[in-house]
Write an enzyme that holds these catalytic residues in place. Structure first.
Site, PDB file in Angstrom:
ATOM      1  N   HIS A 120      40.159  40.503  36.213  1.00  0.00           N
ATOM      2  CA  HIS A 120      40.404  40.403  37.661  1.00  0.00           C
ATOM      3  C   HIS A 120      39.745  39.145  38.221  1.00  0.00           C
ATOM      4  O   HIS A 120      40.308  38.465  39.074  1.00  0.00           O
ATOM      5  CB  HIS A 120      39.830  41.622  38.385  1.00  0.00           C
ATOM      6  CG  HIS A 120      40.470  42.920  38.021  1.00  0.00           C
ATOM      7  ND1 HIS A 120      39.815  43.890  37.305  1.00  0.00           N
ATOM      8  CD2 HIS A 120      41.706  43.408  38.268  1.00  0.00           C
ATOM      9  CE1 HIS A 120      40.612  44.930  37.138  1.00  0.00           C
ATOM     10  NE2 HIS A 120      41.772  44.664  37.704  1.00  0.00           N
ATOM     11  N   LYS A 127      40.776  42.943  28.233  1.00  0.00           N
ATOM     12  CA  LYS A 127      39.953  43.576  29.274  1.00  0.00           C
ATOM     13  C   LYS A 127      40.807  44.558  30.059  1.00  0.00           C
ATOM     14  O   LYS A 127      41.956  44.251  30.418  1.00  0.00           O
ATOM     15  CB  LYS A 127      39.424  42.524  30.248  1.00  0.00           C
ATOM     16  CG  LYS A 127      38.558  41.484  29.585  1.00  0.00           C
ATOM     17  CD  LYS A 127      37.133  41.570  30.056  1.00  0.00           C
ATOM     18  CE  LYS A 127      36.325  40.468  29.400  1.00  0.00           C
ATOM     19  NZ  LYS A 127      34.895  40.674  29.532  1.00  0.00           N
ATOM     20  N   GLY A 177      40.826  48.162  41.540  1.00  0.00           N
ATOM     21  CA  GLY A 177      39.365  48.188  41.549  1.00  0.00           C
ATOM     22  C   GLY A 177      38.754  48.341  40.168  1.00  0.00           C
ATOM     23  O   GLY A 177      39.415  48.177  39.150  1.00  0.00           O
ATOM     24  N   GLN A 231      55.082  44.998  34.357  1.00  0.00           N
ATOM     25  CA  GLN A 231      54.819  45.021  35.807  1.00  0.00           C
ATOM     26  C   GLN A 231      55.058  43.636  36.410  1.00  0.00           C
ATOM     27  O   GLN A 231      55.692  43.497  37.467  1.00  0.00           O
ATOM     28  CB  GLN A 231      53.381  45.465  36.046  1.00  0.00           C
ATOM     29  CG  GLN A 231      52.890  45.262  37.470  1.00  0.00           C
ATOM     30  CD  GLN A 231      51.534  45.880  37.710  1.00  0.00           C
ATOM     31  OE1 GLN A 231      51.436  47.080  37.889  1.00  0.00           O
ATOM     32  NE2 GLN A 231      50.484  45.075  37.738  1.00  0.00           N
TER      33      GLN A 231
END
Ligand code: PAF
Length: 283
Positions: A38, A185, A32, A154
């Site tokens: 995103h 970002k 979020g 990741q």
């Protein structure tokens, strides 16, 4: 505005209905406080799938007790607006108890790839990531799942997990999105005060310097790291966690740059830990 779904049962109902219509499904897992990085993942997923689910879940088991679980920024209404605008079909925003009910005691872990880079200072992090991502894959059952290259370790870990455990989906890695001045970002950029925000530019500047040195022919990992560390040291507010050079697929340290290499760093700016990286394909 698209729906914000809180339960596993409801997500499955929606996905089942889509599947009955023969539609493909993309998943964008997030914590979020969504930003343009995103958005680029969501837009790519929307372009490649009939329906896109964005999960918004600040996953407690990937944070150590001394980390920023409590202060991690949250704004589900802003996330909803961004996801709606980007063309997603639904947000999955479960409560921790929905994901980890009483008695939860299973984990997905790796015996490799997690020991270098961020794994050194965050030893429990990647087990938490693998566990929650496995759960999200099992809940949504996507055809494709989208992750940012900014979290390069990741991404490598999730690719390996999907391969090792024969998970039936494609993992799509998407490029780093930067602010106009170069800073990658990140939801954590909001922690930075004005002075720290200016200081944080040392990360991207050092990444660009590293890229230039590799382009000019530097193949010695130690020399590359030393040059990058020296550059970071020029910024008084920066404290290096690591600067390292690893094989991009295995996340193992290398002495000479050869093949696909990942040059990655984590740097504290004040209390905020930021990461950045680049991948180089070296002959
Ligand atoms: O990259 C993130 O935001 C998180 O690590 C992820 C993949 C959503 C798992 O919690």
């Amino acid at each position: 505005m698209i729906p914000v779904i809180k339960t596993v049962r409801e997500v499955r109902e929606h996905v089942r209905a889509w599947r009955n219509e023969g539609l493909s499904v993309g998943l964008v897992p997030t914590m979020g406080f969504l930003h343009e990085g995103h958005r680029s993942l969501i837009e790519r997923a929307v372009a490649e799938n009939d329906r896109v689910v964005v999960s918004v879940f600040v996953n407690p088991i990937q944070f150590a007790p001394n980390e920023d679980l409590e202060s991690y920024p949250r704004d589900i209404e802003a996330d909803r607006a961004l996801c709606t605008d980007a063309g997603a079909a639904m947000i999955f925003n479960p409560e921790p108890a929905e994901m980890y009910p009483q008695g939860f005691c299973t984990a997905v872990d790796m015996n490799g790839l997690k020991f270098e880079l961020c794994g050194k200072s965050r030893p429990i992090h990647f087990s938490g990531v693998c566990t929650v991502v496995t759960k999200l894959f099992n809940i949504v059952g996507p055809d494709r799942a989208y992750f940012g290259q900014k979290d390069a370790q990741q991404l490598a870990i999730i690719r390996r997990m999907v391969r090792d455990l024969n998970m039936p989906l494609e993992v799509v890695g998407c490029p780093i999105v930067r602010e106009e001045d170069g800073l990658a970002k990140s939801s954590r950029n909001t922690y930075l005060n004005e002075q720290e925000r200016a200081a944080a530019l040392i990360l991207s500047k050092t990444i660009f310097l590293g890229q230039k040195l590799v382009d000019e022919g530097e193949r010695d990992a130690k020399k590359l790291i030393a040059a990058m560390e020296a550059n970071i040291a020029t910024e008084p507010l920066a404290r290096i966690d690591y600067v390292d050079v690893v094989d991009a697929e295995n996340i193992e340290r290398i002495d000479r740059l050869e093949g696909e290499v990942l040059v990655a760093m984590a740097v504290h700016i004040g209390k905020t830990r930021l990461i950045d990286n680049f991948i180089a394909s070296v002959e």
